[in-house]
Scaffold this active site. Structure first.
Site, short mmCIF file in Angstrom:
data_model
loop_
_atom_site.label_atom_id
_atom_site.label_comp_id
_atom_site.label_asym_id
_atom_site.label_seq_id
_atom_site.Cartn_x
_atom_site.Cartn_y
_atom_site.Cartn_z
N ASN A 157 -35.02 19.20 113.87
CA ASN A 157 -34.29 19.73 112.69
C ASN A 157 -35.05 20.78 111.91
O ASN A 157 -34.44 21.58 111.19
CB ASN A 157 -33.83 18.57 111.81
CG ASN A 157 -34.99 17.77 111.24
OD1 ASN A 157 -36.08 17.78 111.77
ND2 ASN A 157 -34.73 17.09 110.14
N ALA A 182 -39.66 18.80 120.36
CA ALA A 182 -38.43 18.17 120.83
C ALA A 182 -37.84 18.97 121.98
O ALA A 182 -37.94 20.20 122.03
CB ALA A 182 -37.42 18.06 119.69
N GLY A 234 -39.66 11.77 112.79
CA GLY A 234 -38.43 11.48 113.53
C GLY A 234 -37.86 10.17 113.07
O GLY A 234 -38.08 9.74 111.93
N GLU A 256 -43.56 10.06 109.63
CA GLU A 256 -42.53 10.53 108.67
C GLU A 256 -41.19 10.18 109.28
O GLU A 256 -40.74 10.83 110.23
CB GLU A 256 -42.65 12.06 108.50
CG GLU A 256 -43.91 12.52 107.85
CD GLU A 256 -44.02 12.06 106.41
OE1 GLU A 256 -45.12 12.09 105.87
OE2 GLU A 256 -43.00 11.64 105.83
N CYS A 290 -34.17 14.56 106.62
CA CYS A 290 -34.48 13.16 106.32
C CYS A 290 -34.47 12.89 104.82
O CYS A 290 -34.54 11.73 104.40
CB CYS A 290 -35.84 12.82 106.89
SG CYS A 290 -37.08 13.89 106.22
N GLU A 387 -28.47 6.46 107.92
CA GLU A 387 -28.57 7.89 107.62
C GLU A 387 -27.47 8.62 108.39
O GLU A 387 -27.40 8.55 109.60
CB GLU A 387 -29.93 8.38 108.08
CG GLU A 387 -30.40 9.64 107.48
CD GLU A 387 -31.86 9.88 107.82
OE1 GLU A 387 -32.30 9.43 108.88
OE2 GLU A 387 -32.57 10.49 107.01
#
Ligand SMILES: NC(=O)C1=CN([C@@H]2O[C@H](COP(=O)(O)OP(=O)(O)OC[C@H]3O[C@@H](n4cnc5c(N)ncnc54)[C@H](OP(=O)(O)O)[C@@H]3O)[C@@H](O)[C@H]2O)C=CC1
Ligand SMILES: O=C(O)[C@H](O)CS(=O)(=O)O
Length: 484
Positions: A157, A182, A234, A256, A290, A387
């Site tokens: 992201n 990723a 992630g 995180e 996030c 989420e």
């Protein structure tokens, strides 16, 4: 992608300063989420290539740590300056592989570069201590030393900023790094590697290994005893896997992880400011951050006014490919991401929520989704427990401050929270009571290199950015001298 600096389009891995294909010659496709086009075929490395990169990083680390901090600082600042000079191209790469609007992508590049600048200046300020001796003939000094080889695993992201937020402090204090980006967004990472090589990092200090088999590549980083630290951003699900894999050798981890951010609006808030904050916090990156507001709690007295104003602002948003002028909401990263957004919507409406605006896909096909506001959200809905990671806002109503704080804290997550009030006493009471690592008061945008970013509970371990950001990459040793 029409890049000014064509060299930034790198489809191999950087291992020990050498651009390398996968040992097998295999590649994996990187696709543009806006249209499904194949952007590149990238080296599909695996565990063997990661192991080789770790060996090289291990050998390179001692020399890098032995350099003067001021010398490391110069290399980091050259990297920073090259990133800024190539910001438009780096933004184009981000938008091509993950879809965010170009303006947001450019902002991410500048945000990512800010960590390199911040930690370049921290490099010569890693201070130790002297401790008053406990015996007359003793003297004690405390040293801070780089932990060694660091394995970095990052999400799609923020494909530039999540890497620089991790590797900048590690490199600044003298660690070497093996970074595994990723599968969906490797090109941002290899472009950073192109510029790192140009900036003058010694071969093997900063390695980027691309590949599709995250699990096997991650296992090598966790289980290789030459790796002394894993730093990850992630999901909590994967963070748990990594932590378990690191337990065997007591390899240190910084995590995180996922969030479930509450956004509280009290009766005494500046409603227009709260709406502006909700727009930024909820819909940035199409809701794929996030720290996005995931549950919006509004006190009864201002609920209808807030809902109406928020829906009006959302109605002004433009959905489309990130390369299109004026687009605020790009495509979601993948079909599974779109499926999760739909699931949350269907669950909420089945349990009584009402869609005020949005709730549908525009006629653009693919994974585009209209920004959405729902009223009548309740704690029993999926949108309150998980989420969403998409552009959907659920509005919850509350009566009292205690009720709001209790609902806000009713989650296993604890990354970011936000609240709007103009009452001083309430600011302190709620700010202290919220169980989160980051709290925004009268703002929806909290991310900066100068503050310690990180979560509590199942949102993670450790902090990134700020004067605390080097702690995770240092070991503390004391020297006890006798016979003085
Ligand atoms: N706290 C934060 O800053 C962020 C949190 N998230 C959370 O993660 C969720 C999903 O996002 P997503 O990016 O898919 O997160 P994931 O946790 O699935 O992936 C994050 C990174 O970990 C890699 N990975 C996946 N499985 C393993 C494994 N077994 N071993 C080693 N590495 C692995 C992924 O590789 P690959 O993608 O190639 O499979 C990716 O590089 C979001 O819903 C959000 O909750 C996401 C981004 C940022
Ligand atoms: O991973 C994320 O979502 C980022 O940490 C969000 S931020 O740093 O850009 O706020």
């Amino acid at each position: 992608m029409d890049l000014k600096n064509k060299a930034l389009f790198a489809t191999q891995s950087l291992i020990g300063g050498t651009w390398s294909d996968a040992d097998s010659g295999a590649t994996f496709a990187v696709t543009n989420p806006a249209n499904g086009d194949v952007v590149a075929e990238v080296a599909d490395c695996g565990r063997a290539e990661v192991a080789r990169a770790v060996d090289i990083a291990y050998d390179a680390q001692k020399g890098w740590a032995a350099m003067l901090a001021s010398e490391r600082q110069k290399v980091l600042m050259r990297w920073h300056d090259l990133i800024i000079a190539n910001a438009d191209d780096l933004a184009a790469i981000i938008t091509a592989e993950m879809g965010k609007p170009l303006a947001e992508a450019k902002g991410e590049v500048v945000y990512g570069a800010s960590f390199i600048e911040w930690f370049a200046h921290e490099a010569p300020r890693i201070y130790g201590d002297t401790i008053p001796q406990h015996q007359a003939d003793k003297r004690i000094v405390v040293l801070k030393q780089p932990i060694g080889v660091v394995g970095s695993i990052t999400p799609w992201n923020f494909p530039v900023a999540m890497i620089t937020r991790k590797v900048a402090p590690a490199l600044a204090v003298g660690c070497s790094v093996v970074a595994r980006p990723a599968e969906l967004t490797p090109l941002s990472a290899t472009a950073l590697a192109v510029l790192a090589k140009e900036a003058g990092f010694p071969d093997g200090v900063f390695n980027v290994v691309t590949g599709a088999d995250a699990s096997e590549m991650g296992k090598e980083l966790c289980e290789n005893q030459k790796v002394r630290k894993i730093t990850f951003t992630g999901s909590t699900r994967v963070g748990r896997i990594l932590m378990k894999q690191c337990a065997e050798d007591i390899t240190k981890v910084s995590l995180e992880l996922g969030g479930n951010a509450p956004f509280l609006v009290f009766d005494d808030a500046d409603i227009d400011a709260a709406v502006e904050g909700a727009i930024i916090s909820k819909y940035r990156n199409a809701g794929q951050t996030c720290v996005c507001a995931n549950r919006i709690y509004v006190q009864a007295g201002v609920y209808d006014a807030f809902a109406e104003k928020l829906a009006a602002k959302v109605s002004e948003m433009k959905v489309g490919p990130g390369t299109e002028e004026g687009v605020n909401i790009g495509p979601l990263i993948s079909e599974p991401a779109l499926k999760k957004v739909r699931e949350h919507l269907e669950d909420a409406t089945a349990k009584g929520a009402e869609i005020l605006i949005g709730g549908t896909q525009p006629n653009l096909g693919g994974t585009f989704f209209n920004p959405t506001v729902m009223t009548g959200a309740t704690q029993d809905m999926l949108i309150a427990r998980e989420e969403t990671f998409g552009p959907v806002a659920g509005l919850f109503k509350f009566e009292t401050e205690d009720e709001a704080v209790a609902m806000a804290n009713d989650t296993e997550f604890g990354l970011a929270a936000y609240f709007y009030t103009r009452d001083l006493g309430r600011s302190w009471r709620v700010g202290e009571a919220l169980e989160y690592g980051i709290v925004g008061l009268n703002t929806g945008l909290i991310s900066t290199q100068v503050a310690p970013f990180g979560g509590v509970k199942q949102s993670g371990i450790g902090r990134e950015g700020s004067k605390y950001g080097t702690d995770d990459f240092l070991e503390i040793k004391y020297l006890c001298m006798g016979g003085v």
